[in-house]
Design a protein around this motif. Structure first.
Motif, mmCIF file in Angstrom:
data_model
loop_
_atom_site.group_PDB
_atom_site.id
_atom_site.type_symbol
_atom_site.label_atom_id
_atom_site.label_comp_id
_atom_site.label_asym_id
_atom_site.label_seq_id
_atom_site.Cartn_x
_atom_site.Cartn_y
_atom_site.Cartn_z
ATOM 1 N N UNK A 296 76.174 62.189 33.538
ATOM 2 C CA UNK A 296 76.915 63.114 34.401
ATOM 3 C C UNK A 296 76.082 64.305 34.824
ATOM 4 N N UNK A 297 75.319 64.864 33.876
ATOM 5 C CA UNK A 297 74.462 66.003 34.206
ATOM 6 C C UNK A 297 73.369 65.599 35.188
ATOM 7 N N UNK A 298 72.770 64.432 34.988
ATOM 8 C CA UNK A 298 71.702 63.986 35.879
ATOM 9 C C UNK A 298 72.216 63.701 37.280
ATOM 10 N N UNK A 299 73.396 63.068 37.374
ATOM 11 C CA UNK A 299 73.981 62.762 38.683
ATOM 12 C C UNK A 299 74.314 64.039 39.440
ATOM 13 N N UNK A 300 74.685 65.096 38.715
ATOM 14 C CA UNK A 300 75.056 66.359 39.360
ATOM 15 C C UNK A 300 73.859 67.098 39.937
ATOM 16 N N UNK A 301 72.635 66.693 39.561
ATOM 17 C CA UNK A 301 71.442 67.387 40.056
ATOM 18 C C UNK A 301 71.340 67.289 41.570
ATOM 19 N N UNK A 302 71.635 66.105 42.133
ATOM 20 C CA UNK A 302 71.527 65.924 43.574
ATOM 21 C C UNK A 302 72.415 66.868 44.362
ATOM 22 N N UNK A 303 73.742 66.853 44.140
ATOM 23 C CA UNK A 303 74.602 67.803 44.846
ATOM 24 C C UNK A 303 74.241 69.260 44.589
ATOM 25 N N UNK A 304 73.762 69.559 43.368
ATOM 26 C CA UNK A 304 73.374 70.941 43.065
ATOM 27 C C UNK A 304 72.189 71.367 43.919
ATOM 28 N N UNK A 305 71.204 70.491 44.058
ATOM 29 C CA UNK A 305 70.051 70.795 44.912
ATOM 30 C C UNK A 305 70.489 70.985 46.356
ATOM 31 N N UNK A 306 71.391 70.116 46.840
ATOM 32 C CA UNK A 306 71.897 70.262 48.209
ATOM 33 C C UNK A 306 72.614 71.597 48.387
ATOM 34 N N UNK A 307 73.371 72.011 47.377
ATOM 35 C CA UNK A 307 74.090 73.279 47.466
ATOM 36 C C UNK A 307 73.131 74.458 47.523
ATOM 37 N N UNK A 308 72.065 74.404 46.719
ATOM 38 C CA UNK A 308 71.108 75.512 46.681
ATOM 39 C C UNK A 308 70.209 75.535 47.919
ATOM 40 N N UNK A 309 70.040 74.395 48.554
ATOM 41 C CA UNK A 309 69.135 74.305 49.705
ATOM 42 C C UNK A 309 69.827 74.619 51.021
ATOM 43 N N UNK A 310 71.166 74.515 51.072
ATOM 44 C CA UNK A 310 71.881 74.604 52.339
ATOM 45 C C UNK A 310 71.646 75.884 53.110
ATOM 46 N N UNK A 311 71.872 77.038 52.483
ATOM 47 C CA UNK A 311 71.730 78.321 53.188
ATOM 48 C C UNK A 311 70.279 78.581 53.591
ATOM 49 N N UNK A 312 69.286 78.420 52.682
ATOM 50 C CA UNK A 312 67.894 78.566 53.140
ATOM 51 C C UNK A 312 67.536 77.607 54.268
ATOM 52 N N UNK A 313 68.076 76.391 54.219
ATOM 53 C CA UNK A 313 67.800 75.433 55.294
ATOM 54 C C UNK A 313 68.299 75.955 56.630
ATOM 55 N N UNK A 314 69.469 76.585 56.626
ATOM 56 C CA UNK A 314 69.992 77.154 57.859
ATOM 57 C C UNK A 314 69.103 78.236 58.422
ATOM 58 N N UNK A 315 68.572 79.055 57.557
ATOM 59 C CA UNK A 315 67.668 80.126 58.026
ATOM 60 C C UNK A 315 66.374 79.552 58.580
ATOM 61 N N UNK A 316 65.894 78.486 57.961
ATOM 62 C CA UNK A 316 64.686 77.825 58.466
ATOM 63 C C UNK A 316 64.948 77.224 59.840
ATOM 64 N N UNK A 317 66.121 76.639 60.024
ATOM 65 C CA UNK A 317 66.485 76.080 61.331
ATOM 66 C C UNK A 317 66.500 77.170 62.395
ATOM 67 N N UNK A 318 67.099 78.315 62.078
ATOM 68 C CA UNK A 318 67.153 79.419 63.044
ATOM 69 C C UNK A 318 65.753 79.905 63.408
#
Length: 470
Positions: A296-318
């Motif tokens: 369960x902890x290992x499977x949660x790593x993927x969504x956690x990374x997506x959550x942490x990357x989302x806002x910085x990704x938006x700034x990079x897009x801008x």
């Protein structure tokens, strides 16, 4: 209230709507064993608690977006959140399984509205130069909801019982309604040339719903006759839309190579990302020998990374532009999938999680950039339906990935039941499945590069045509 403060509150309301609808997708899965015992029902009946929600979202998301364009997005979004919240209360009080399933379908109908219109509202609430950041924030909320759903559901069941899984969504829905009602801009429906509002394409909406429902059920149950129904429905839908005075989706919309490429890449990448949820747990449990808690902890790593990357990704897009970030995201996703297909099992958990982090971060970059590109080019009168189609492409990818990538894994493992397959067979299946995933992402990358080249060529032609003649 200042303009900046108003924008922040509006984004808060949209983010909460995205969070609630994403939670609805994943929070009930963990309750299925409990529900089977409570209602003394077999698993094939209890799984409709999840399927009813997913089918409602998939079949209604495009129609919800179009209806928002016609009658006003704020009005429909408030209604959608209200339906979701009321249905959550009914789920929590359901006296029988059939009541719970119907209430979950109603929840899904509300979620379809929320998913279709949250992205559509970005163009009305956020300056164009900050669109990427807003899309990244919404992507983060979606990932947080998806990641937190199973763990939150487990905590609620262990502490308060299964009804708390659904009742906990009620206060979140109430908060979303209050914030959205106060801070989202009001907007009327689209009017025709004579001041009359175009009619809603009910025939097209019903045809599309039946087609998508048949496809989703075919992918879920494996019944080929439903796939035939879906294919016939798609043909009839195209014919009806070409003749409709005010179609649900204008066929000419898909003649835009850039938009079509964005939808195709979204479906392909979503199919690939489902591999991490379908194959990952089996590899971690059977191939690496982890217990349930560590899986369960290992499977949660993927969504956690997506959550942490989302806002910085938006700034990079801008800062860099959507197309560059789209290509970079796809390249990273392909690299992660390829690494998972070749790295030896002897590397253990690290050998799985390191490529997974790269793959998921690439997906977050891609999704933010792709959503930004599509919604930034959508006209004000089409934002709802375009957002609906974009969400649909993602949902179809997830549904397809569950079935197709699961079948590839089972076939490559050469086992009748992968849940009891030996570690070596699971490792082989994992490597082959992620090799297929890498090929699909490379295909998506090729589509994106082709669309970018077409767009640049079109821009040069327009520049030459508009240049003054000497």
């Amino acid at each position: 209230m200042s303009r900046a403060s108003s924008v922040r509150w509006a984004l808060t309301g949209l983010s909460l709507s995205m969070l609630v609808s994403s939670l609805g997708t994943s929070v009930a899965n963990v309750a299925l064993p409990t529900l089977a015992g409570v209602f003394a029902a077999p698993f094939r009946d209890v799984q409709w608690v999840v399927l009813a929600y997913l089918l409602a979202v998939t079949t209604l998301v495009v129609g919800a977006g179009r209806l928002g364009d016609l009658i006003g997005r704020r009005r429909l979004l408030l209604a959608g959140i209200g339906v979701f919240t009321a249905a959550s209360a009914v789920c929590g009080a359901a006296p029988a399984l059939w009541v719970l399933v119907l209430a979950r379908a109603a929840q899904g109908a509300g979620a379809a509205v929320m998913m279709a219109l949250t992205m559509a509202f970005v163009g009305e609430t956020v300056p164009r130069e900050r669109t990427g950041g807003a899309m990244g924030l919404l992507g983060t909320m979606s990932a947080v909801g998806t990641a937190a759903g199973p763990s939150l559901g487990g905590l609620l069941i262990s502490g308060f019982g299964w009804r708390a899984v659904f009742l906990a969504q009620v206060p979140l829905g109430v908060a979303a309604v209050l914030i959205a009602r106060r801070h989202l801009p009001a907007g009327g429906g689209k009017s025709g040339a004579e001041g009359r509002r175009p009619r809603f394409d009910l025939a097209g909406t019903l045809l599309l719903a039946v087609t998508l429902g048949a496809y989703a059920l075919a992918m879920t149950t494996g019944r080929m006759v439903l796939l035939v129904v879906a294919g016939c429905g798609a043909v009839v839908f195209v014919v009806v839309e070409r003749r409709a005075a005010s179609p649900l989706v204008r066929p000419a919309t898909f003649r835009d190579p850039v938009l079509s490429a964005s939808l195709a890449t979204s479906a392909l990448v979503s199919t690939v990302m489902m591999t991490t949820l379908v194959v990952g747990p089996f590899h971690l449990a059977r191939g690496l020998g982890l217990d349930a808690a560590r899986v369960g902890l290992a499977v949660a790593v993927g969504p956690l990374v997506a959550a942490l990357t989302g806002v910085p990704a938006g700034r990079i897009v801008d800062r860099l532009g959507a197309w560059r970030v789209t290509v970079a995201g796809l390249a990273a996703t392909a690299s992660g999938a390829f690494a998972l297909s070749v790295l030896p099992v002897s590397l253990g958990v690290v050998g799985y999680l390191a490529p997974l982090v790269v793959m998921t971060a690439g997906y977050a970059l891609f999704q933010t950039a792709n959503n930004t590109a599509v919604m930034a080019d959508a006209g004000p009168e089409q934002r709802g339906v375009v957002s609906g189609v974009l969400n649909l492409s993602r949902n179809l990818g997830l549904v397809t990935g569950t079935s197709v990538m699961g079948a590839v894994f089972a076939l490559a493992s050469s086992a009748s039941d992968v849940a009891t397959a030996p570690a070596g067979a699971v490792a082989t299946g994992m490597h082959v499945t992620f090799a297929v995933a890498a090929v699909l992402v490379v295909l998506a990358l090729g589509i994106a590069l082709g669309a970018g080249a077409w767009a640049r060529r079109g821009a040069r032609v327009q520049a030459v045509a508009g240049a003054p003649r000497g």
